[in-house]
Structures are given as C-alpha cells and as structure tokens.
Scaffold this active site. Structure first.
Site, PDB file in Angstrom:
ATOM      1  N   LYS A  81       3.438  15.937 -67.730  1.00 23.40           N
ATOM      2  CA  LYS A  81       3.348  16.057 -69.182  1.00 23.40           C
ATOM      3  C   LYS A  81       2.121  15.322 -69.697  1.00 23.40           C
ATOM      4  O   LYS A  81       1.738  15.483 -70.843  1.00 23.40           O
ATOM      5  CB  LYS A  81       4.593  15.407 -69.848  1.00 23.40           C
ATOM      6  CG  LYS A  81       5.908  15.951 -69.427  1.00 23.40           C
ATOM      7  CD  LYS A  81       7.012  15.082 -70.068  1.00 23.40           C
ATOM      8  CE  LYS A  81       8.337  15.357 -69.423  1.00 23.40           C
ATOM      9  NZ  LYS A  81       9.318  14.318 -69.746  1.00 23.40           N
ATOM     10  N   GLY A  82       1.538  14.518 -68.820  1.00 16.13           N
ATOM     11  CA  GLY A  82       0.492  13.573 -69.244  1.00 16.13           C
ATOM     12  C   GLY A  82      -0.710  14.190 -69.922  1.00 16.13           C
ATOM     13  O   GLY A  82      -1.359  13.546 -70.743  1.00 16.13           O
TER      14      GLY A  82
ATOM     15  N   ASP B  56      -4.684  14.313 -66.916  1.00 13.07           N
ATOM     16  CA  ASP B  56      -4.813  13.066 -67.669  1.00 13.07           C
ATOM     17  C   ASP B  56      -5.635  12.041 -66.895  1.00 13.07           C
ATOM     18  O   ASP B  56      -6.589  11.475 -67.406  1.00 13.07           O
ATOM     19  CB  ASP B  56      -3.420  12.498 -68.027  1.00 13.07           C
ATOM     20  CG  ASP B  56      -2.472  12.388 -66.828  1.00 13.07           C
ATOM     21  OD1 ASP B  56      -2.851  12.778 -65.699  1.00 13.07           O
ATOM     22  OD2 ASP B  56      -1.335  11.915 -67.023  1.00 13.07           O
TER      23      ASP B  56
ATOM     24  N   ASP C 286      -6.058   9.352 -59.975  1.00  9.47           N
ATOM     25  CA  ASP C 286      -5.837   8.013 -59.424  1.00  9.47           C
ATOM     26  C   ASP C 286      -6.229   8.063 -57.942  1.00  9.47           C
ATOM     27  O   ASP C 286      -7.390   7.917 -57.604  1.00  9.47           O
ATOM     28  CB  ASP C 286      -4.358   7.675 -59.660  1.00  9.47           C
ATOM     29  CG  ASP C 286      -3.993   6.261 -59.301  1.00  9.47           C
ATOM     30  OD1 ASP C 286      -4.866   5.393 -59.327  1.00  9.47           O
ATOM     31  OD2 ASP C 286      -2.807   6.006 -59.003  1.00  9.47           O
TER      32      ASP C 286
ATOM     33  N   LYS D 167      -9.924   6.644 -61.827  1.00  9.09           N
ATOM     34  CA  LYS D 167      -9.932   5.269 -61.294  1.00  9.09           C
ATOM     35  C   LYS D 167     -10.546   5.319 -59.900  1.00  9.09           C
ATOM     36  O   LYS D 167      -9.823   5.391 -58.907  1.00  9.09           O
ATOM     37  CB  LYS D 167      -8.490   4.762 -61.142  1.00  9.09           C
ATOM     38  CG  LYS D 167      -7.790   4.360 -62.397  1.00  9.09           C
ATOM     39  CD  LYS D 167      -6.462   3.726 -61.978  1.00  9.09           C
ATOM     40  CE  LYS D 167      -5.427   3.822 -63.054  1.00  9.09           C
ATOM     41  NZ  LYS D 167      -4.094   3.409 -62.594  1.00  9.09           N
TER      42      LYS D 167
ATOM     43  N   PHE E 249      -3.132  -0.090 -64.802  1.00  6.22           N
ATOM     44  CA  PHE E 249      -2.168   0.924 -65.228  1.00  6.22           C
ATOM     45  C   PHE E 249      -2.292   1.129 -66.736  1.00  6.22           C
ATOM     46  O   PHE E 249      -2.104   0.199 -67.514  1.00  6.22           O
ATOM     47  CB  PHE E 249      -0.745   0.506 -64.860  1.00  6.22           C
ATOM     48  CG  PHE E 249       0.245   1.607 -65.077  1.00  6.22           C
ATOM     49  CD1 PHE E 249       0.444   2.584 -64.108  1.00  6.22           C
ATOM     50  CD2 PHE E 249       0.966   1.689 -66.267  1.00  6.22           C
ATOM     51  CE1 PHE E 249       1.348   3.614 -64.310  1.00  6.22           C
ATOM     52  CE2 PHE E 249       1.874   2.720 -66.480  1.00  6.22           C
ATOM     53  CZ  PHE E 249       2.061   3.678 -65.507  1.00  6.22           C
ATOM     54  N   VAL E 250      -2.620   2.338 -67.134  1.00  8.91           N
ATOM     55  CA  VAL E 250      -2.865   2.606 -68.555  1.00  8.91           C
ATOM     56  C   VAL E 250      -1.815   3.552 -69.146  1.00  8.91           C
ATOM     57  O   VAL E 250      -1.199   4.340 -68.429  1.00  8.91           O
ATOM     58  CB  VAL E 250      -4.278   3.194 -68.788  1.00  8.91           C
ATOM     59  CG1 VAL E 250      -5.354   2.151 -68.526  1.00  8.91           C
ATOM     60  CG2 VAL E 250      -4.518   4.446 -67.954  1.00  8.91           C
TER      61      VAL E 250
HETATM   62  P1  5GP Z   1      -2.823  10.634 -58.044  1.00  5.45           P
HETATM   63  O1  5GP Z   1      -2.141  11.694 -57.251  1.00  5.45           O
HETATM   64  O2  5GP Z   1      -4.256  10.946 -58.390  1.00  5.45           O
HETATM   65  O3  5GP Z   1      -2.691   9.283 -57.377  1.00  5.45           O
HETATM   66  O4  5GP Z   1      -1.976  10.431 -59.352  1.00  5.45           O
HETATM   67  C1  5GP Z   1      -2.169  11.135 -60.496  1.00  5.45           C
HETATM   68  C2  5GP Z   1      -0.975  10.961 -61.404  1.00  5.45           C
HETATM   69  O5  5GP Z   1      -0.400   9.639 -61.325  1.00  5.45           O
HETATM   70  C3  5GP Z   1      -1.421  11.127 -62.842  1.00  5.45           C
HETATM   71  O6  5GP Z   1      -1.397  12.483 -63.239  1.00  5.45           O
HETATM   72  C4  5GP Z   1      -0.411  10.266 -63.575  1.00  5.45           C
HETATM   73  O7  5GP Z   1       0.759  11.008 -63.811  1.00  5.45           O
HETATM   74  C5  5GP Z   1      -0.085   9.141 -62.604  1.00  5.45           C
HETATM   75  N1  5GP Z   1      -0.901   7.947 -62.885  1.00  5.45           N
HETATM   76  C6  5GP Z   1      -1.888   7.434 -62.127  1.00  5.45           C
HETATM   77  N2  5GP Z   1      -2.429   6.337 -62.676  1.00  5.45           N
HETATM   78  C7  5GP Z   1      -1.778   6.152 -63.843  1.00  5.45           C
HETATM   79  C8  5GP Z   1      -1.900   5.175 -64.898  1.00  5.45           C
HETATM   80  O8  5GP Z   1      -2.725   4.241 -64.897  1.00  5.45           O
HETATM   81  N3  5GP Z   1      -1.052   5.328 -65.947  1.00  5.45           N
HETATM   82  C9  5GP Z   1      -0.136   6.327 -66.009  1.00  5.45           C
HETATM   83  N4  5GP Z   1       0.645   6.364 -67.096  1.00  5.45           N
HETATM   84  N5  5GP Z   1       0.004   7.258 -65.052  1.00  5.45           N
HETATM   85  C10 5GP Z   1      -0.814   7.166 -63.972  1.00  5.45           C
END
Ligand code: 5GP
Length: 182
Positions: free
Chosen positions: A47-48, A104, A107, A135, A156-157
């Site tokens: 949903k982000g 959104d 990470d 990030k 973490f945001v």
């Molecule tokens: P990845 O697979 O790139 O590690 O993770 C991506 C997902 O993790 C993002 O779409 C989000 O839902 C969640 N996520 C990663 N970092 C953050 C953060 O700093 N804050 C929040 N609220 N969600 C995050």
C-alpha cells in the site's frame, strides 16, 4: 520534532520538498514517454506507494493507465526475505505496454527485483522503476532505479504512504520514528 499518535517523528523530508521532487519526476516521465501513445501504465505497489502514485500521476501530462499490485514478503513482515508473493494481482494485462513500477522505497532491492522478474514474463513492451526513496547502504540486489526521488540513510522512515504497523501513512512528510530500532 512532531508528536504523532504517541510517537515522536523527526522530519527528514518536508512535504514541500516531496512535492517539488514529485513534480520533477512527473516532468521526466512526461518527456521520456512522449512517444508511448496510449501504452503507459503506472503500476503502484500497495500500500506504501499509493500516495506517491496519486501525486505523481497528476504531474504526468500524457494519457496513462493506473494499476495496483499487492505484494507480501514471506516470514517476518519487517524484513525482506526475498521470497515474495503476490497477494493482489493487476486488474489488466500489461502485454505490449510501457510499464513503470511505482515503489515507495527500495531497501534491500529484493521485493522490486522479484516483481520485475514476474512482470517481465507478461510480455510488456518495457518495464522501468520509479521509486520515491532508496537506501543504498542496505542493497542486497542491485536493481536499476530509472527514476528516483531521494536517497536516504539507513533509517526506518514513515509518512507519505509509508507505515509503521499500518500507522503514519497519512503523515504529509517523511519522518524517522525516534527510538525505532530497525
Ligand atoms: P526491500 O525488498 O527493498 O528490502 O523492501 C522494500 C519494502 O520494505 C518497501 O516497499 C517497504 O514496504 C518496506 N520498507 C523498507 N524500508 C522501509 C522503511 O524505512 N520504512 C517503511 N515504512 N517501510 C520500509
């Protein structure tokens, strides 16, 4: 510092800065997809990305379609395991379309890399990625981010669509929850 819902949020990116950057991204997409005709599809990852998507699409001065995809990581919700499942699929075919995945935050990169592999099997004409935040310190899988809003440190945001236990999505700025250990 903002007191919100019993937590202290430190503002990292203001609502004004987000609006300015989203306008620039919209202009870049408008320029790059000029020749796409009616083929541009923005795919928001739920949903982000919904708030980012809704602001971004109104800065694109081209015909475009919007679709949404729901994704969940297996295992611990707070950490990407790399094993991702689709919880809610697109409502239309993307065959022959110019797809822009609207995320959104990137990470580790695991979620978006899985999603790109999945979408590519559906024969779109092209697939690109537009992310509000990245990030880079946390990268595990390097995914080309074609359109990026902001690079942020490993914190973490929340806000502007991003949640902490489903809260804070409606906060208009991007903030760091004080005392949150990632
Ligand atoms: P990845 O697979 O790139 O590690 O993770 C991506 C997902 O993790 C993002 O779409 C989000 O839902 C969640 N996520 C990663 N970092 C953050 C953060 O700093 N804050 C929040 N609220 N969600 C995050």
């Amino acid at each position: 510092m903002h007191e919100m819902d019993g937590k202290r949020l430190r503002e990292l990116i203001s609502a004004e800065s987000i609006a300015d950057r989203v306008t620039e991204l919209g202009h870049a997409l408008t320029r790059d997809y000029q020749e796409s005709g009616r083929n541009l599809v923005l795919v928001g990852v739920m949903k982000g990305s919904v708030i980012f998507l809704s602001d971004l699409c109104r800065k694109i001065a081209l015909p475009c379609m919007i679709d949404l995809i729901g994704i969940a990581s297996y295992g611990d919700e707070a950490k990407s395991s790399g094993v991702v499942k689709i919880t809610s699929d697109l409502s239309n075919s993307i065959e022959g379309k110019d797809v822009v995945v609207v995320e959104d935050i990137i990470d580790t990169g695991l979620t978006v890399s899985y999603l790109l592999e999945n979408l590519k099997t559906r024969q779109p004409r092209s697939v690109k990625v537009c992310a509000l935040l990245s990030k880079p310190e946390r990268t595990i899988v390097k995914v080309p981010i074609d359109y990026l809003g902001f690079t942020i440190p490993d914190q973490f945001v929340v806000g502007y669509g991003l949640d902490f236990a489903q809260r804070f999505r409606n906060v208009p700025f991007i903030g760091v929850v004080e005392g949150h250990a990632d």
